[in-house]
Design an enzyme around this catalytic site. Sequence first.
Site: not given
Length: 328
Positions: A150, A153-154
């Site tokens: 992701c 997200c990251d």
Amino acid sequence: MFDFQVETTKHSTIFQSNTLFDVLIIGGGPAGLNAALYAKRKGILVGVITKEIGGQLHNTSEVDNYLGIMNVHGKDISDQFLKHVNALDIDILKDVSVTSLEKRDDDFYLSLSNGQVLTSKTVIMTSGGAPRQLSIPGETQFQNKGVSYCTTCDAPFFKDKHVIVAGGGNSAAEAVLDLVPWASKITVIHRSKWRADQVLLDKHQTISNLTVHLETQILEVLGQTNMTGVKVLDKTTNEIRIIEADGLFIEIGTVPNVSILREKVMQNESGEIIIDAHNMTSCPGLFAAGDVTNIPYKQIIIAAAEGAKAALSANQYINKNYKEKTHV
Ligand SMILES: Cc1cc2nc3c(=O)[nH]c(=O)nc-3n(C[C@H](O)[C@H](O)[C@H](O)COP(=O)(O)OP(=O)(O)OC[C@H]3O[C@@H](n4cnc5c(N)ncnc54)[C@H](O)[C@@H]3O)c2cc1C
């Protein structure tokens, strides 16, 4: 102008009562929320059970292909969907999973992760998908130690680092764009040719620190405490070599979340639930919509539209099959 305020679900007591629902919807992504909207507008008793609201929209940084809503973050669309559903006073049980589903006589019994059992005349399965894995050595070992699924997200964890994106579809092409503000170097590795939309690939043209290796297969994730690189096979030369990198974003699509239905309905070779033109599965009264089904093109607008179809079909099914039954 849209008002993108964060929405919360309403607190409902209907799930604590001994209610026979007309339709229970499993999942709170685009398919599930739109199914709920259409079911509610038909005047039937609907409930949504979901682990969380928004589904894969939370992994989506920029959406620019939902008609009428231009260039927004996936989370903002999710909030907008929830706001619409809340305006109709739809009952949603959040932070709960459906763990099993049985059909006895005419009704469905859904067991939940909180110990409750809910009953319904029909069910719409909109449980979507989870990231597909490469299934290679090192992938699990270095998860959260370099390996991620992701970028939304990251990506910030890879500031000024070299990251690899595995994949050649739209998810991979979008992942590259997500990484541009953070990574010092981006390398795409894909085992065949690009399958991404041209509009995304055109955006890649201006990225100076992007390298693309097509016809190249990742064989292994390497490292010690954290990942340090990948071993790859160049399929055109048959050469095996190591590419050093700090991160690997695996963006090769999704696998359908079907574990609670295994062997209860017909699925295709990819595990997707097979539905007919009315979104009915091989089990009468059990409908499905969105990424969990065999309908091609996994997109927000398609999932939402399929959710609408499933709700209308569930309503029609109830009218045909449950004329005499009333709620208890
Ligand atoms: C990185 C990325 C970028 C994307 N970009 C775009 C884009 O730009 N444009 C576009 O149109 N599409 C995009 N997509 C695809 C789009 O997000 C999906 O097609 C869409 O979200 C599918 O909706 P869905 O409702 O079918 O499933 P999902 O969004 O997967 O939602 C499934 C829901 O079911 C819930 N659930 C699952 N199992 C259970 C259970 N047992 N019990 C209770 N709840 C459960 C989940 O918590 C979730 O709420 C992207 C996807 C990804 C991953």
